[in-house]
Scaffold this motif. Structure first.
Motif, PDB file in Angstrom:
ATOM      1  N   SER A   1      20.110   0.955   1.874  1.00  0.00           N
ATOM      2  CA  SER A   1      18.855   0.469   3.421  1.00  0.00           C
ATOM      3  C   SER A   1      17.832   2.113   3.333  1.00  0.00           C
ATOM      4  N   VAL A   2      18.963   3.046   3.402  1.00  0.00           N
ATOM      5  CA  VAL A   2      18.427   4.294   4.447  1.00  0.00           C
ATOM      6  C   VAL A   2      17.054   4.877   3.346  1.00  0.00           C
ATOM      7  N   PHE A   3      18.170   4.772   2.140  1.00  0.00           N
ATOM      8  CA  PHE A   3      16.615   5.112   0.501  1.00  0.00           C
ATOM      9  C   PHE A   3      15.727   4.449   0.417  1.00  0.00           C
ATOM     10  N   TYR A   4      15.396   3.157   0.645  1.00  0.00           N
ATOM     11  CA  TYR A   4      14.785   2.379   0.455  1.00  0.00           C
ATOM     12  C   TYR A   4      13.657   2.391   1.496  1.00  0.00           C
ATOM     13  N   GLY A   5      13.644   2.955   2.529  1.00  0.00           N
ATOM     14  CA  GLY A   5      12.781   3.255   4.028  1.00  0.00           C
ATOM     15  C   GLY A   5      12.919   4.335   3.492  1.00  0.00           C
ATOM     16  N   LEU A   6      12.999   5.435   3.427  1.00  0.00           N
ATOM     17  CA  LEU A   6      12.742   6.872   2.677  1.00  0.00           C
ATOM     18  C   LEU A   6      12.056   6.516   2.031  1.00  0.00           C
ATOM     19  N   GLY A   7      11.875   5.944   0.935  1.00  0.00           N
ATOM     20  CA  GLY A   7      10.932   5.528  -0.220  1.00  0.00           C
ATOM     21  C   GLY A   7      10.014   5.116  -0.229  1.00  0.00           C
ATOM     22  N   VAL A   8       9.992   4.133   0.752  1.00  0.00           N
ATOM     23  CA  VAL A   8       8.795   3.114   1.383  1.00  0.00           C
ATOM     24  C   VAL A   8       7.907   4.456   2.008  1.00  0.00           C
ATOM     25  N   GLY A   9       8.363   4.855   2.769  1.00  0.00           N
ATOM     26  CA  GLY A   9       7.551   5.679   3.592  1.00  0.00           C
ATOM     27  C   GLY A   9       7.387   6.460   2.733  1.00  0.00           C
ATOM     28  N   MET A  10       7.578   7.718   2.187  1.00  0.00           N
ATOM     29  CA  MET A  10       7.430   8.398   1.033  1.00  0.00           C
ATOM     30  C   MET A  10       5.942   7.989   0.205  1.00  0.00           C
ATOM     31  N   GLY A  11       6.418   6.368   0.302  1.00  0.00           N
ATOM     32  CA  GLY A  11       5.289   6.212  -0.912  1.00  0.00           C
ATOM     33  C   GLY A  11       3.943   5.295   0.276  1.00  0.00           C
ATOM     34  N   PHE A  12       3.911   4.545   1.186  1.00  0.00           N
ATOM     35  CA  PHE A  12       3.163   5.314   2.296  1.00  0.00           C
ATOM     36  C   PHE A  12       2.227   6.392   2.392  1.00  0.00           C
ATOM     37  N   SER A  13       3.138   7.679   2.500  1.00  0.00           N
ATOM     38  CA  SER A  13       2.236   9.050   2.802  1.00  0.00           C
ATOM     39  C   SER A  13       1.783   8.914   1.929  1.00  0.00           C
ATOM     40  N   LEU A  14       2.181   9.336   0.270  1.00  0.00           N
ATOM     41  CA  LEU A  14       1.525   9.500  -1.033  1.00  0.00           C
ATOM     42  C   LEU A  14       0.028   8.821  -0.934  1.00  0.00           C
ATOM     43  N   VAL A  15      -0.050   7.749  -0.634  1.00  0.00           N
ATOM     44  CA  VAL A  15      -1.523   6.383  -0.742  1.00  0.00           C
ATOM     45  C   VAL A  15      -1.931   6.920   0.224  1.00  0.00           C
ATOM     46  N   LEU A  16      -1.679   7.283   1.880  1.00  0.00           N
ATOM     47  CA  LEU A  16      -2.305   7.713   2.821  1.00  0.00           C
ATOM     48  C   LEU A  16      -3.355   8.842   2.954  1.00  0.00           C
ATOM     49  N   VAL A  17      -2.669   9.751   2.327  1.00  0.00           N
ATOM     50  CA  VAL A  17      -2.899  11.458   1.733  1.00  0.00           C
ATOM     51  C   VAL A  17      -4.184  11.388   0.776  1.00  0.00           C
ATOM     52  N   LEU A  18      -2.934  10.870  -0.173  1.00  0.00           N
ATOM     53  CA  LEU A  18      -4.254  10.457  -0.825  1.00  0.00           C
ATOM     54  C   LEU A  18      -5.981   9.860  -0.775  1.00  0.00           C
ATOM     55  N   PHE A  19      -5.582   9.082   0.019  1.00  0.00           N
ATOM     56  CA  PHE A  19      -6.747   8.359   0.633  1.00  0.00           C
ATOM     57  C   PHE A  19      -7.374   8.657   1.356  1.00  0.00           C
ATOM     58  N   ALA A  20      -7.347   9.458   1.964  1.00  0.00           N
ATOM     59  CA  ALA A  20      -8.100  11.268   2.853  1.00  0.00           C
ATOM     60  C   ALA A  20      -8.564  11.921   2.453  1.00  0.00           C
ATOM     61  N   ALA A  21      -8.214  12.044   1.489  1.00  0.00           N
ATOM     62  CA  ALA A  21      -8.455  12.471   0.907  1.00  0.00           C
ATOM     63  C   ALA A  21     -10.242  12.571  -0.008  1.00  0.00           C
ATOM     64  N   MET A  22     -10.036  11.197  -0.484  1.00  0.00           N
ATOM     65  CA  MET A  22     -11.152  10.429  -1.547  1.00  0.00           C
ATOM     66  C   MET A  22     -12.197  10.123   0.123  1.00  0.00           C
ATOM     67  N   ARG A  23     -11.196   9.848   1.128  1.00  0.00           N
ATOM     68  CA  ARG A  23     -12.549   9.216   1.672  1.00  0.00           C
ATOM     69  C   ARG A  23     -13.488  10.001   2.926  1.00  0.00           C
ATOM     70  N   GLU A  24     -13.095  11.500   2.564  1.00  0.00           N
ATOM     71  CA  GLU A  24     -13.679  12.900   3.660  1.00  0.00           C
ATOM     72  C   GLU A  24     -14.869  12.846   2.145  1.00  0.00           C
ATOM     73  N   ARG A  25     -14.547  13.324   0.952  1.00  0.00           N
ATOM     74  CA  ARG A  25     -15.405  12.686  -0.526  1.00  0.00           C
ATOM     75  C   ARG A  25     -16.360  11.585  -0.074  1.00  0.00           C
ATOM     76  N   LEU A  26     -15.780  10.817  -0.298  1.00  0.00           N
ATOM     77  CA  LEU A  26     -16.524   9.246   0.129  1.00  0.00           C
ATOM     78  C   LEU A  26     -18.331   9.268   1.648  1.00  0.00           C
ATOM     79  N   ALA A  27     -17.063  10.177   2.341  1.00  0.00           N
ATOM     80  CA  ALA A  27     -17.892   9.717   2.994  1.00  0.00           C
ATOM     81  C   ALA A  27     -19.966  10.477   3.495  1.00  0.00           C
TER      82      ALA A  27
END
Lengths: 231, 193
Positions: B134-160
């Motif tokens: 459970s601990v590692f699943y939570g951590l993994g999910v959080g890392m996945g969320f962070s990865l996509v969020l940060v990737l996207f933030a970088a992309m959307r600054e360009r898209l703007a």
């Protein structure tokens, strides 16, 4: 509450301030369970019910809740309403309940419901809160069902499959083979399709809004021109 | 054992990415991913809460709800636990680190309504994870969320600043790019299944 404000609430919920297309809330169920019409209908019905119940109850207790614990209280009310819905669905349409899986309990964290409780229901009378909940829920449901039908049609070529899950035995024959395609567009029912269809729907709404605005401007200018000619 | 855990984390980050494949946590994803700095603070706070929520919900379910035979109230109890937990974190932050409170604290109330948090609690039960998993699943999910969020933030600054057709400007192009990214993430589902 007079008719004008009821009209305003309807317009807000269904179009101008549509929870799904404009406020971009409740995206999680909007994209996750819209790969078929029956799933979209089931979950949006449940959401509509919870929204009406939570808006009404929040409006009822709005004068007795202290400001700093209000969000916690709202979430508890919503969670209770969701649990009731969850158990009802488990009792009356068990198969659909199983297909919807965790998205049924996740209605609790649907941003629309907390959002409406906090921004509307806790400041307005019971009747206004009730109609706001109903029309916001209706606007959300409309977008969900629309997405469900588009994705089901593109992905399988048919509409209204498996309706017996929601409407009982008699609905089995509702399946309507609309397009005879040998290779249906699988992308439409898979996750990427959800994002793409949602993006196109938002763009379509923007386009319609711009057209309406331009036409209104155009007619205003025309009226102005006519007036100046008369002078 | 270690291999299983690694596979679980990798699966949560890439294969069953919460945002792009399972659609959980989309609301903050669309609203926060427009600026890089906010995206980083949000993803840090969310990962922390996701991991802690996994632990708390596991303990509540196995040591409170199961003995009392109240498993059907799990969603209700979990959201209560999450709300209390988030408020607890806020109080601790305020008392111990004003700097962290200022950077992460503002995002805290919104994390309660992030469906990923309740989602991870429910999925841990559905998939019968033990405490470590459970601990590692939570951590993994959080890392996945962070990865996509940060990737996207970088992309959307360009898209703007990109030349996007008028009706697609704003949220619509965000959705379309998310769709393309989701298509890319579907490529990961091959090797493990």
């Amino acid at each position: 509450m007079n008719n004008a404000s009821l009209y305003q609430l309807t317009l807000d919920g269904l179009w101008k301030n549509n929870p799904a297309l404009v406020q971009l809330l409740g995206l999680c169920p909007l994209l996750a369970v819209t790969d078929s019409t029956v799933k979209a209908l089931g979950l949006s019905g449940a959401t509509l019910f919870v929204l009406v119940v939570s808006n009404t109850s929040v409006s009822l207790i709005r004068t007795v809740v202290a400001d700093n614990i209000r969000l916690t209280v709202f979430i508890m009310i919503i969670a209770a309403a969701v649990t009731v819905t969850d158990l009802l669905m488990q009792a009356y349409s068990y198969e659909l309940y199983q297909i919807l899986g965790i998205f049924l309990p996740l209605i609790t964290t649907n941003g629309i419901i907390v959002g409406r409780a906090d921004s509307f229901a806790c400041k307005n009378s019971i009747s206004a809160a009730l109609s706001d909940g109903f029309f916001m829920g209706l606007g959300f449901s409309a977008v969900m069902v629309l997405m469900g039908t588009i994705r089901e049609l593109l992905g399988t070529g048919a509409l209204f499959a498996d309706m017996q899950l929601l409407f009982g035995e008699g609905a089995e024959s509702w399946r309507w083979e609309l397009l005879h395609i040998d290779y249906p567009l699988l992308a439409a029912v898979s996750p990427p399709g959800a994002f793409l269809v949602a993006g196109c729907l938002i763009a379509l709404k923007n386009q319609i809004d711009t057209c309406v605005e331009r036409r209104a401007q155009g007619s205003a200018e025309a009226a102005g021109a006519v007036r100046s000619e008369h002078r | 054992m270690l291999g299983d855990i690694a596979l679980l984390v990798l699966g949560a980050v890439l294969v069953n990415n919460f945002v792009l494949v399972q659609f959980l946590g989309l609301d903050p994803f669309m609203s926060v991913s427009t600026k890089f700095e906010t995206a980083i603070s949000t993803s840090m706070a969310t990962t922390f809460v996701l991991t802690l929520a996994s632990v708390c919900s596991y303990l509540t379910y196995n040591y409170l709800l199961i003995p009392l035979d109240l498993a059907y109230l799990r969603a209700f109890t979990f959201i209560l636990v999450i709300v209390l937990m988030v408020q607890g974190i806020e109080i601790v932050l305020r008392k111990t680190s004003p700097l962290l409170q200022r950077t992460l604290g503002v995002f805290m109330p919104w994390i309660t309504t992030n469906c990923a948090v309740l989602g991870v609690a429910l999925l841990n039960i559905d998939q019968a994870h033990n405490l470590v998993e459970s601990v590692f699943y939570g951590l993994g999910v959080g890392m996945g969320f962070s990865l996509v969020l940060v990737l996207f933030a970088a992309m959307r600054e360009r898209l703007a600043v990109a030349d996007v057709p008028e009706p697609f400007q704003g949220a619509a192009i965000g959705m379309i790019t998310a769709g393309v990214a989701s298509l890319a993430f579907m490529g990961f589902s091959g090797p493990t299944s």
